[in-house]
Design a protein around this motif. Sequence first.
Motif, PDB file in Angstrom:
ATOM      1  N   TYR A 163       0.765  -1.179   0.127  1.00 21.47           N
ATOM      2  CA  TYR A 163      -0.132  -0.075   0.026  1.00 21.47           C
ATOM      3  C   TYR A 163       0.882   1.140  -0.018  1.00 21.47           C
TER       4      TYR A 163
ATOM      5  N   CYS B 283      -9.247  -1.204   0.260  1.00 18.00           N
ATOM      6  CA  CYS B 283      -8.488  -2.274  -0.476  1.00 18.00           C
ATOM      7  C   CYS B 283      -9.913  -3.248  -0.443  1.00 18.00           C
ATOM      8  N   LEU B 284     -10.066  -3.931  -1.487  1.00 17.27           N
ATOM      9  CA  LEU B 284     -10.996  -5.029  -1.329  1.00 17.27           C
ATOM     10  C   LEU B 284     -10.362  -6.495  -0.765  1.00 17.27           C
ATOM     11  N   GLU B 285      -9.077  -6.469  -1.183  1.00 15.13           N
ATOM     12  CA  GLU B 285      -8.348  -7.689  -0.709  1.00 15.13           C
ATOM     13  C   GLU B 285      -8.231  -7.732   0.737  1.00 15.13           C
TER      14      GLU B 285
ATOM     15  N   CYS C  52      -0.863  -5.103  -3.754  1.00  9.92           N
ATOM     16  CA  CYS C  52      -2.180  -5.435  -4.113  1.00  9.92           C
ATOM     17  C   CYS C  52      -2.671  -4.791  -5.379  1.00  9.92           C
TER      18      CYS C  52
ATOM     19  N   CYS D   3      -6.032  -5.051  -6.685  1.00 13.84           N
ATOM     20  CA  CYS D   3      -7.221  -4.898  -6.560  1.00 13.84           C
ATOM     21  C   CYS D   3      -7.944  -3.842  -7.203  1.00 13.84           C
TER      22      CYS D   3
ATOM     23  N   CYS E 197      -7.201  -0.514  -5.299  1.00 19.58           N
ATOM     24  CA  CYS E 197      -5.957   0.216  -5.331  1.00 19.58           C
ATOM     25  C   CYS E 197      -5.582   0.693  -6.491  1.00 19.58           C
TER      26      CYS E 197
HETATM   27 ZN   LIG Z   1      -6.223  -3.477  -2.818  1.00 21.33          ZN
END
Ligand SMILES: [Zn+2]
Length: 345
Positions: A6, A56-58, A71, A73, A76
């Motif tokens: 991130y 963030c979806l993950e 990540c 996703c 992101c």
């Molecule tokens: Zn993410």
Amino acid sequence: MNYGGYFEGIVGHEFQKQALWRAVCEGRVSHAYMFSGMEGIGKRLVATGFAKCLNCLELQRRKGEEMHEKCGCFSCKKIEKGVHPDVFLVEYEGVRDIKVNQVREEIEERIFLRPFEGRYKVAVIDEAERMNVSAQNAFLKTLEEPPVDSVIVLVTSRPEFLLPTIHSRCQRIEFKPLPFNLIREELVKRGLSNEEAHIASMLSGGSLGRAIRIDRGLLTERKSVIEAICALRTIRDISVISRVVEHILGKGHLNDTDRVSFFLQLIAFWLRDIMFVKIGLKEDQISNKDLLPVIKKAAGRFSLSGILEILSFLEEAWYVIFRGNANKQIVLENLLVKIIDTAGD
Ligand SMILES: [Zn+2]
């Protein structure tokens, strides 16, 4: 500790990055944050990384379990590209004061909308200290009753200009100047030589942004300017002095304040180096390491009290040039005369 990429590419601030990531993982997110610290150290980048964690979806799927890769996703990726509909950066380049109507139109109206696709609406307000007092008072109402699912990040290098009532409603995250070695490593990665990276990291005062902005050409000229100053002898030969001043000012750069500011700062660091050599500090502390032989020689010619005298003269020179608009050529000539008068043979 891995933050799932991130904060990828952001130098330093490990504690702050980890604290923000943890807050998201553990569901302890505040509605408002104040990121404070000197300019150019990466506060805004960390705010973007934080926005990624928040949406963030993950991370939501994995419930905070560590991720070892960056990540990829949708959320992101969109935030990285600056196109996520729920994450917005408010910046006012070139504007002196942020006024009430700007706060209403550009911050409040947007933050009160429900998130379109993310978990949180995130507003990052850069240089928040530019809000004038009435704008701050207006903004205070939003901080007192923040919209649900929203996170506001005020980014500021001058937190003292923000009202105490704003401070008390934000969770304060302080960012310290970056260690010189981190800046040095980053500059070497960007193509600077070890010597240039070393002096630029010292001159930056811990701000990577500032270090990157230092002109490469000036760094190259550094050696010759210091050598010319070291070569000045006790005879007040005005033609020699003028030549050195012309060297400092550079042909065709008479109004280049960045140039003068760089060399005044460089002279201050050269004096500091002489002082460090005199009191026997380690070579690591010397900014102009590659000029050590010249600095050692100079250390024999100046007393500590003489160096302090020149430093206070230099401070005054700085003041009259940048505040009083004095003639740079004359002020610099006087400074060199002061250096000559203070030195022994
Ligand atoms: Zn993410």
